[in-house]
Design a protein around this motif. Structure first.
Motif, mmCIF file in Angstrom:
data_model
loop_
_atom_site.group_PDB
_atom_site.id
_atom_site.type_symbol
_atom_site.label_atom_id
_atom_site.label_comp_id
_atom_site.label_asym_id
_atom_site.label_seq_id
_atom_site.Cartn_x
_atom_site.Cartn_y
_atom_site.Cartn_z
ATOM 1 N N MET A 1 -18.357 -13.405 65.151
ATOM 2 C CA MET A 1 -18.303 -11.955 65.076
ATOM 3 C C MET A 1 -17.542 -11.615 63.467
ATOM 4 O O MET A 1 -16.858 -12.285 62.854
ATOM 5 C CB MET A 1 -16.836 -11.465 66.036
ATOM 6 C CG MET A 1 -16.900 -9.993 65.977
ATOM 7 S SD MET A 1 -15.648 -9.269 67.262
ATOM 8 C CE MET A 1 -15.537 -10.310 68.516
ATOM 9 N N VAL A 2 -18.192 -10.642 63.228
ATOM 10 C CA VAL A 2 -18.133 -10.093 61.743
ATOM 11 C C VAL A 2 -17.624 -8.617 62.107
ATOM 12 O O VAL A 2 -18.123 -7.888 62.570
ATOM 13 C CB VAL A 2 -19.244 -10.142 60.991
ATOM 14 C CG1 VAL A 2 -18.923 -9.510 59.340
ATOM 15 C CG2 VAL A 2 -19.508 -11.660 60.826
ATOM 16 N N SER A 3 -16.497 -7.880 61.397
ATOM 17 C CA SER A 3 -16.247 -6.595 61.179
ATOM 18 C C SER A 3 -16.178 -6.123 59.901
ATOM 19 O O SER A 3 -15.977 -7.005 58.819
ATOM 20 C CB SER A 3 -14.932 -6.724 61.989
ATOM 21 O OG SER A 3 -13.668 -7.112 61.055
ATOM 22 N N ILE A 4 -15.917 -4.892 59.841
ATOM 23 C CA ILE A 4 -15.604 -4.172 58.351
ATOM 24 C C ILE A 4 -14.510 -4.854 57.885
ATOM 25 O O ILE A 4 -14.448 -4.527 56.458
ATOM 26 C CB ILE A 4 -15.642 -2.807 58.646
ATOM 27 C CG1 ILE A 4 -15.715 -1.808 57.307
ATOM 28 C CG2 ILE A 4 -14.117 -2.409 59.478
ATOM 29 C CD1 ILE A 4 -16.882 -2.077 56.571
ATOM 30 N N ASP A 5 -13.661 -5.470 58.402
ATOM 31 C CA ASP A 5 -12.469 -5.941 57.872
ATOM 32 C C ASP A 5 -12.882 -7.386 57.058
ATOM 33 O O ASP A 5 -12.155 -7.760 56.109
ATOM 34 C CB ASP A 5 -11.360 -6.406 58.719
ATOM 35 C CG ASP A 5 -10.690 -5.077 59.513
ATOM 36 O OD1 ASP A 5 -10.553 -3.987 58.872
ATOM 37 O OD2 ASP A 5 -10.522 -5.303 60.635
ATOM 38 N N PRO A 14 -25.435 -3.406 52.237
ATOM 39 C CA PRO A 14 -25.723 -4.397 53.210
ATOM 40 C C PRO A 14 -24.610 -5.665 53.431
ATOM 41 O O PRO A 14 -24.908 -6.334 54.254
ATOM 42 C CB PRO A 14 -26.839 -5.001 52.606
ATOM 43 C CG PRO A 14 -26.394 -4.762 51.064
ATOM 44 C CD PRO A 14 -25.686 -3.254 51.081
ATOM 45 N N ASN A 15 -23.424 -5.401 53.232
ATOM 46 C CA ASN A 15 -22.427 -6.571 53.055
ATOM 47 C C ASN A 15 -22.238 -7.203 54.393
ATOM 48 O O ASN A 15 -22.240 -8.481 54.388
ATOM 49 C CB ASN A 15 -21.208 -5.919 52.333
ATOM 50 C CG ASN A 15 -21.356 -5.590 51.019
ATOM 51 O OD1 ASN A 15 -22.325 -4.908 50.689
ATOM 52 N ND2 ASN A 15 -20.459 -5.794 50.058
ATOM 53 N N ILE A 16 -21.907 -6.405 55.219
ATOM 54 C CA ILE A 16 -21.580 -6.948 56.674
ATOM 55 C C ILE A 16 -22.724 -7.719 57.349
ATOM 56 O O ILE A 16 -22.623 -8.858 57.961
ATOM 57 C CB ILE A 16 -21.144 -5.731 57.590
ATOM 58 C CG1 ILE A 16 -20.270 -6.383 58.505
ATOM 59 C CG2 ILE A 16 -22.347 -4.871 58.154
ATOM 60 C CD1 ILE A 16 -19.571 -5.294 59.403
ATOM 61 N N PHE A 17 -24.065 -7.023 57.035
ATOM 62 C CA PHE A 17 -25.221 -7.835 57.588
ATOM 63 C C PHE A 17 -25.542 -9.231 56.851
ATOM 64 O O PHE A 17 -25.810 -10.093 57.357
ATOM 65 C CB PHE A 17 -26.339 -6.913 57.656
ATOM 66 C CG PHE A 17 -26.336 -5.964 58.350
ATOM 67 C CD1 PHE A 17 -25.905 -5.927 59.839
ATOM 68 C CD2 PHE A 17 -26.856 -4.752 58.270
ATOM 69 C CE1 PHE A 17 -25.752 -5.068 60.674
ATOM 70 C CE2 PHE A 17 -26.715 -3.653 59.044
ATOM 71 C CZ PHE A 17 -26.302 -3.671 60.540
ATOM 72 N N LEU A 18 -25.349 -9.161 55.629
ATOM 73 C CA LEU A 18 -25.587 -10.413 54.887
ATOM 74 C C LEU A 18 -24.401 -11.444 55.030
ATOM 75 O O LEU A 18 -24.653 -12.526 55.123
ATOM 76 C CB LEU A 18 -25.400 -9.765 53.298
ATOM 77 C CG LEU A 18 -26.757 -9.334 52.828
ATOM 78 C CD1 LEU A 18 -26.605 -8.901 51.365
ATOM 79 C CD2 LEU A 18 -28.088 -9.976 52.974
ATOM 80 N N PHE A 19 -23.233 -10.983 55.404
ATOM 81 C CA PHE A 19 -22.223 -11.823 55.552
ATOM 82 C C PHE A 19 -22.513 -12.525 56.905
ATOM 83 O O PHE A 19 -22.214 -13.673 57.263
ATOM 84 C CB PHE A 19 -20.748 -11.208 55.636
ATOM 85 C CG PHE A 19 -19.418 -11.868 55.813
ATOM 86 C CD1 PHE A 19 -19.340 -13.262 54.945
ATOM 87 C CD2 PHE A 19 -18.826 -11.977 56.795
ATOM 88 C CE1 PHE A 19 -18.464 -13.902 55.154
ATOM 89 C CE2 PHE A 19 -17.691 -12.782 56.974
ATOM 90 C CZ PHE A 19 -17.405 -14.026 56.337
#
Length: 57
Positions: A1-5, A14-19
């Motif tokens: 799981m990846v969040s804005i944090d 695009p940072n969240i999708f790339l991460f």
């Protein structure tokens, strides 16, 4: 799981999708984003990912 944090800048960057793709070990161009906002769709486009707008028109 990846969040804005987990990233410095949120959508439409695009940072969240790339991460997320990095954590999954999947190239961005092999990802599909299901998104319900203009900012999210723009972020997916900037990440080089395919995307589907799931909003009901």
């Amino acid at each position: 799981m990846v969040s804005i944090d987990d990233v410095e800048k949120g959508k439409p960057e695009p940072n969240i999708f790339l991460f997320a793709s990095e954590r999954l070990g999947v190239a961005p161009e092999d990802c599909i984003v299901y998104e319900d906002s203009d900012g999210g769709l723009e972020a997916a486009r900037r990440a080089g990912m395919c995307f589907i707008d799931v909003r009901v028109l």
